[in-house]
Design a protein around this motif. Sequence first.
Motif, PDB file in Angstrom:
ATOM      1  N   GLN A 287      38.422  15.800  42.701  1.00 44.36           N
ATOM      2  CA  GLN A 287      37.071  15.739  43.254  1.00 44.36           C
ATOM      3  C   GLN A 287      36.681  17.039  43.968  1.00 44.36           C
ATOM      4  OE1 GLN A 287      35.187  13.016  42.518  1.00 44.36           O
ATOM      5  NE2 GLN A 287      37.023  12.452  41.356  1.00 44.36           N
ATOM      6  N   LYS A 288      37.629  17.968  44.037  1.00 50.83           N
ATOM      7  CA  LYS A 288      37.369  19.218  44.763  1.00 50.83           C
ATOM      8  C   LYS A 288      37.793  20.423  43.932  1.00 50.83           C
ATOM      9  CE  LYS A 288      37.874  17.297  49.427  1.00 50.83           C
ATOM     10  NZ  LYS A 288      38.626  17.380  50.705  1.00 50.83           N
ATOM     11  N   ILE A 289      37.201  20.535  42.771  1.00 51.94           N
ATOM     12  CA  ILE A 289      37.485  21.685  41.899  1.00 51.94           C
ATOM     13  C   ILE A 289      36.574  22.854  42.272  1.00 51.94           C
ATOM     14  CG2 ILE A 289      37.594  22.538  39.535  1.00 51.94           C
ATOM     15  CD1 ILE A 289      39.723  20.464  40.217  1.00 51.94           C
ATOM     16  N   ASN A 290      35.325  22.559  42.518  1.00 47.33           N
ATOM     17  CA  ASN A 290      34.364  23.613  42.820  1.00 47.33           C
ATOM     18  C   ASN A 290      33.099  22.979  43.391  1.00 47.33           C
ATOM     19  OD1 ASN A 290      33.918  22.558  40.032  1.00 47.33           O
ATOM     20  ND2 ASN A 290      32.082  23.850  40.171  1.00 47.33           N
ATOM     21  N   PHE A 291      32.221  23.813  43.909  1.00 47.61           N
ATOM     22  CA  PHE A 291      30.855  23.417  44.247  1.00 47.61           C
ATOM     23  C   PHE A 291      29.959  24.410  43.531  1.00 47.61           C
ATOM     24  CE2 PHE A 291      26.999  23.788  46.846  1.00 47.61           C
ATOM     25  CZ  PHE A 291      26.579  22.460  46.865  1.00 47.61           C
ATOM     26  N   GLY A 292      29.434  24.018  42.366  1.00 49.56           N
ATOM     27  CA  GLY A 292      28.691  24.966  41.550  1.00 49.56           C
ATOM     28  C   GLY A 292      29.573  26.168  41.231  1.00 49.56           C
ATOM     29  N   ALA A 293      29.047  27.369  41.467  1.00 51.74           N
ATOM     30  CA  ALA A 293      29.803  28.597  41.192  1.00 51.74           C
ATOM     31  C   ALA A 293      30.826  28.924  42.262  1.00 51.74           C
ATOM     32  CB  ALA A 293      28.839  29.773  41.027  1.00 51.74           C
ATOM     33  N   LEU A 294      30.828  28.171  43.366  1.00 51.34           N
ATOM     34  CA  LEU A 294      31.818  28.381  44.423  1.00 51.34           C
ATOM     35  C   LEU A 294      33.124  27.715  44.014  1.00 51.34           C
ATOM     36  CD1 LEU A 294      32.625  29.344  47.266  1.00 51.34           C
ATOM     37  CD2 LEU A 294      31.614  27.227  48.166  1.00 51.34           C
ATOM     38  N   ARG A 295      34.167  28.503  43.819  1.00 49.81           N
ATOM     39  CA  ARG A 295      35.429  27.991  43.273  1.00 49.81           C
ATOM     40  C   ARG A 295      36.535  27.852  44.315  1.00 49.81           C
ATOM     41  NH1 ARG A 295      39.184  25.955  42.645  1.00 49.81           N
ATOM     42  NH2 ARG A 295      40.730  25.894  40.979  1.00 49.81           N
ATOM     43  N   VAL A 296      36.603  28.759  45.283  1.00 52.16           N
ATOM     44  CA  VAL A 296      37.683  28.752  46.276  1.00 52.16           C
ATOM     45  C   VAL A 296      37.120  29.087  47.641  1.00 52.16           C
ATOM     46  CG1 VAL A 296      39.758  30.005  47.063  1.00 52.16           C
ATOM     47  CG2 VAL A 296      39.546  29.352  44.656  1.00 52.16           C
ATOM     48  N   LEU A 297      37.569  28.347  48.657  1.00 47.59           N
ATOM     49  CA  LEU A 297      37.329  28.732  50.050  1.00 47.59           C
ATOM     50  C   LEU A 297      38.611  28.402  50.813  1.00 47.59           C
ATOM     51  CD1 LEU A 297      34.134  28.090  52.201  1.00 47.59           C
ATOM     52  CD2 LEU A 297      36.414  28.375  53.154  1.00 47.59           C
ATOM     53  N   ASN A 298      39.417  29.431  51.029  1.00 48.05           N
ATOM     54  CA  ASN A 298      40.691  29.278  51.726  1.00 48.05           C
ATOM     55  C   ASN A 298      40.576  29.842  53.138  1.00 48.05           C
ATOM     56  OD1 ASN A 298      41.739  28.212  49.408  1.00 48.05           O
ATOM     57  ND2 ASN A 298      43.013  29.979  48.890  1.00 48.05           N
ATOM     58  N   ASP A 299      41.067  29.079  54.090  1.00 51.98           N
ATOM     59  CA  ASP A 299      41.073  29.440  55.500  1.00 51.98           C
ATOM     60  C   ASP A 299      42.511  29.855  55.819  1.00 51.98           C
ATOM     61  OD1 ASP A 299      40.712  29.577  58.232  1.00 51.98           O
ATOM     62  OD2 ASP A 299      40.038  27.506  58.484  1.00 51.98           O
ATOM     63  N   ASP A 300      42.775  31.165  55.805  1.00 54.98           N
ATOM     64  CA  ASP A 300      44.140  31.690  55.843  1.00 54.98           C
ATOM     65  C   ASP A 300      44.514  32.256  57.206  1.00 54.98           C
ATOM     66  OD1 ASP A 300      44.473  31.099  53.169  1.00 54.98           O
ATOM     67  OD2 ASP A 300      44.102  33.137  52.458  1.00 54.98           O
ATOM     68  N   GLN A 301      45.768  32.058  57.578  1.00 53.92           N
ATOM     69  CA  GLN A 301      46.360  32.665  58.770  1.00 53.92           C
ATOM     70  C   GLN A 301      47.667  33.308  58.343  1.00 53.92           C
ATOM     71  OE1 GLN A 301      46.853  29.995  62.109  1.00 53.92           O
ATOM     72  NE2 GLN A 301      48.450  31.262  63.033  1.00 53.92           N
ATOM     73  N   VAL A 302      47.775  34.634  58.542  1.00 52.01           N
ATOM     74  CA  VAL A 302      48.938  35.389  58.079  1.00 52.01           C
ATOM     75  C   VAL A 302      49.645  36.007  59.282  1.00 52.01           C
ATOM     76  CG1 VAL A 302      49.732  37.323  56.659  1.00 52.01           C
ATOM     77  CG2 VAL A 302      47.880  35.850  55.841  1.00 52.01           C
ATOM     78  N   ALA A 303      50.975  35.872  59.309  1.00 49.21           N
ATOM     79  CA  ALA A 303      51.781  36.362  60.420  1.00 49.21           C
ATOM     80  C   ALA A 303      51.795  37.892  60.450  1.00 49.21           C
ATOM     81  CB  ALA A 303      53.204  35.814  60.290  1.00 49.21           C
ATOM     82  N   PRO A 304      52.114  38.471  61.605  1.00 48.55           N
ATOM     83  CA  PRO A 304      52.158  39.933  61.740  1.00 48.55           C
ATOM     84  C   PRO A 304      53.055  40.590  60.697  1.00 48.55           C
ATOM     85  CG  PRO A 304      52.333  38.901  63.898  1.00 48.55           C
ATOM     86  CD  PRO A 304      52.410  37.794  62.886  1.00 48.55           C
ATOM     87  N   GLY A 305      52.531  41.646  60.075  1.00 52.43           N
ATOM     88  CA  GLY A 305      53.296  42.424  59.111  1.00 52.43           C
ATOM     89  C   GLY A 305      53.516  41.770  57.766  1.00 52.43           C
ATOM     90  N   GLN A 306      52.997  40.552  57.579  1.00 56.53           N
ATOM     91  CA  GLN A 306      53.198  39.818  56.328  1.00 56.53           C
ATOM     92  C   GLN A 306      51.919  39.854  55.482  1.00 56.53           C
ATOM     93  OE1 GLN A 306      56.280  38.388  55.541  1.00 56.53           O
ATOM     94  NE2 GLN A 306      56.889  39.526  57.368  1.00 56.53           N
ATOM     95  N   GLY A 307      52.025  39.360  54.237  1.00 58.57           N
ATOM     96  CA  GLY A 307      50.836  39.331  53.410  1.00 58.57           C
ATOM     97  C   GLY A 307      51.138  39.083  51.951  1.00 58.57           C
ATOM     98  N   PHE A 308      50.115  39.315  51.149  1.00 57.17           N
ATOM     99  CA  PHE A 308      50.176  39.078  49.711  1.00 57.17           C
ATOM    100  C   PHE A 308      50.454  40.403  49.004  1.00 57.17           C
ATOM    101  CE2 PHE A 308      47.154  36.192  51.687  1.00 57.17           C
ATOM    102  CZ  PHE A 308      47.580  34.945  51.247  1.00 57.17           C
ATOM    103  N   GLY A 309      51.591  40.496  48.305  1.00 58.84           N
ATOM    104  CA  GLY A 309      51.898  41.702  47.546  1.00 58.84           C
ATOM    105  C   GLY A 309      50.925  41.898  46.399  1.00 58.84           C
ATOM    106  N   ARG A 310      51.026  43.032  45.756  1.00 60.35           N
ATOM    107  CA  ARG A 310      50.059  43.363  44.703  1.00 60.35           C
ATOM    108  C   ARG A 310      50.106  42.327  43.578  1.00 60.35           C
ATOM    109  NH1 ARG A 310      48.433  49.394  43.044  1.00 60.35           N
ATOM    110  NH2 ARG A 310      47.802  49.207  45.234  1.00 60.35           N
ATOM    111  N   HIS A 311      48.939  41.824  43.220  1.00 64.81           N
ATOM    112  CA  HIS A 311      48.826  40.774  42.198  1.00 64.81           C
ATOM    113  C   HIS A 311      47.486  40.945  41.490  1.00 64.81           C
ATOM    114  CE1 HIS A 311      47.019  39.263  45.925  1.00 64.81           C
ATOM    115  NE2 HIS A 311      46.221  38.540  45.162  1.00 64.81           N
ATOM    116  N   PRO A 312      47.371  40.429  40.260  1.00 60.07           N
ATOM    117  CA  PRO A 312      46.169  40.694  39.458  1.00 60.07           C
ATOM    118  C   PRO A 312      45.111  39.585  39.562  1.00 60.07           C
ATOM    119  CG  PRO A 312      47.857  39.767  38.063  1.00 60.07           C
ATOM    120  CD  PRO A 312      48.456  39.860  39.441  1.00 60.07           C
ATOM    121  N   HIS A 313      43.862  39.961  39.295  1.00 63.02           N
ATOM    122  CA  HIS A 313      42.752  39.035  39.107  1.00 63.02           C
ATOM    123  C   HIS A 313      41.867  39.577  37.989  1.00 63.02           C
ATOM    124  CE1 HIS A 313      43.396  36.758  42.842  1.00 63.02           C
ATOM    125  NE2 HIS A 313      43.565  37.913  43.461  1.00 63.02           N
ATOM    126  N   ASP A 314      41.113  38.695  37.356  1.00 60.74           N
ATOM    127  CA  ASP A 314      40.062  39.146  36.451  1.00 60.74           C
ATOM    128  C   ASP A 314      38.921  38.136  36.475  1.00 60.74           C
ATOM    129  OD1 ASP A 314      40.221  37.233  33.968  1.00 60.74           O
ATOM    130  OD2 ASP A 314      42.298  37.829  34.333  1.00 60.74           O
TER     131      ASP A 314
END
Length: 237
Positions: A34-61
Amino acid sequence: MQKIIHRSADRGQVDFGWLKSRHSFSFGQYYDAQKINFGALRVLNDDQVAPGQGFGRHPHDNMEIVSIPLAGTLAHGDNMGNGKDILTGDVQIMSAGTGIAHSEYNGSKTEDVHFLQIWVLPKDLNIEPRYDQKSYRHLDKNNKWVTVVSPDQEDQSAVWINQDAWFNLADLSTGANLSYSLHGDANGIYLFVLEGTVSIAGEQLERRDAIGLYEIDTIDIEASRDAKVLLIEVPMY
């Protein structure tokens, strides 16, 4: 009027230690039909990342990716040569288009970074990848809308998005009323409460609650107490 309510407590949740995230829509390990999208809105993530941490290089298209830091600094790098800090009060966008690879890390070694990661389905596929970022730290948002993302390439005050979508921020004082008029009758709005309490369409929304509304022309919002809100207008069909 059609209405969808997403309460903060009903969002998907992951906790990897270095990353704590709440998902308004299906993402990664979290799936809700029931929560795939709202029209063209596909993702809304509320993120909290610890000091010095994160997402390494990754692809999108073929995705429009918007990052909005709420507290702290996000350090961005990509294969187009962009290496920038995204500060609280900034808005960043990437049009992934034919393909982009990027990384996002907490820019602090001592403090968490809190940010919204938002994906919007693109209007045109396979465009040339692009990056943009603007600061809205010093703009007056008191009881008024500030458009931070727009499809109008002539609008130098907002970052451009490859979709008929608008992102708007506002800070509302207790008792204040604010109206919003949609740009087209095929669009809807997704209102996400960053802080405070608001009333809209007969519903009271608290911190991190959201409402999706469509088949409307205008909508009125009232702050039950001081509030900060993000309003995203997107095509529904």
